[in-house]
Design a protein around this motif. Structure first.
Motif: not given
Length: 107
Positions: A85-107
């Motif tokens: 993903d070109e976004t990964a290179w832009r943000v610096g993810l060059s470790c050779g893997g992939a990650i999926r992250i869930y972001v939620e608001r804490v109420d």
């Protein structure tokens, strides 16, 4: 030194108790080489302060930016980063893997 997961969750709870908007990012899945395991957390407050790690530092900036949107809008997001993903290179993810992250608001 990385913060303990308990420290991250305690910080999120403390920031909410102080009346701050807070989001919690959690690693859902990893593929290949990923610096942080499934279940790792990053707590973010409304001013961009954060504690913890979801990627060993390589995508935290992008996650914080998305978390600020989640705090203001209230809608959770699933983020994906990988070396193809070109976004990964832009943000610096060059470790050779992939990650999926869930972001939620804490109420």
């Amino acid at each position: 030194m990385l913060a303990r997961e308990d420290d991250v969750l305690e910080a999120a709870a403390r920031w909410r108790a102080e009346g701050k908007g807070v989001a919690l990012a959690t690693v859902l899945e990893t593929w290949g080489s990923a610096p942080r395991p499934v279940g790792s957390h990053l707590a973010i407050d409304e001013t961009g302060n954060f504690l913890g790690s979801v990627s060993g530092g390589c995508v935290e900036g992008a996650v914080v930016t998305e978390a600020l949107d989640v705090i203001s809008q209230g809608e959770p997001k699933v983020l994906e980063f990988g070396v193809a993903d070109e976004t990964a290179w832009r943000v610096g993810l060059s470790c050779g893997g992939a990650i999926r992250i869930y972001v939620e608001r804490v109420d």
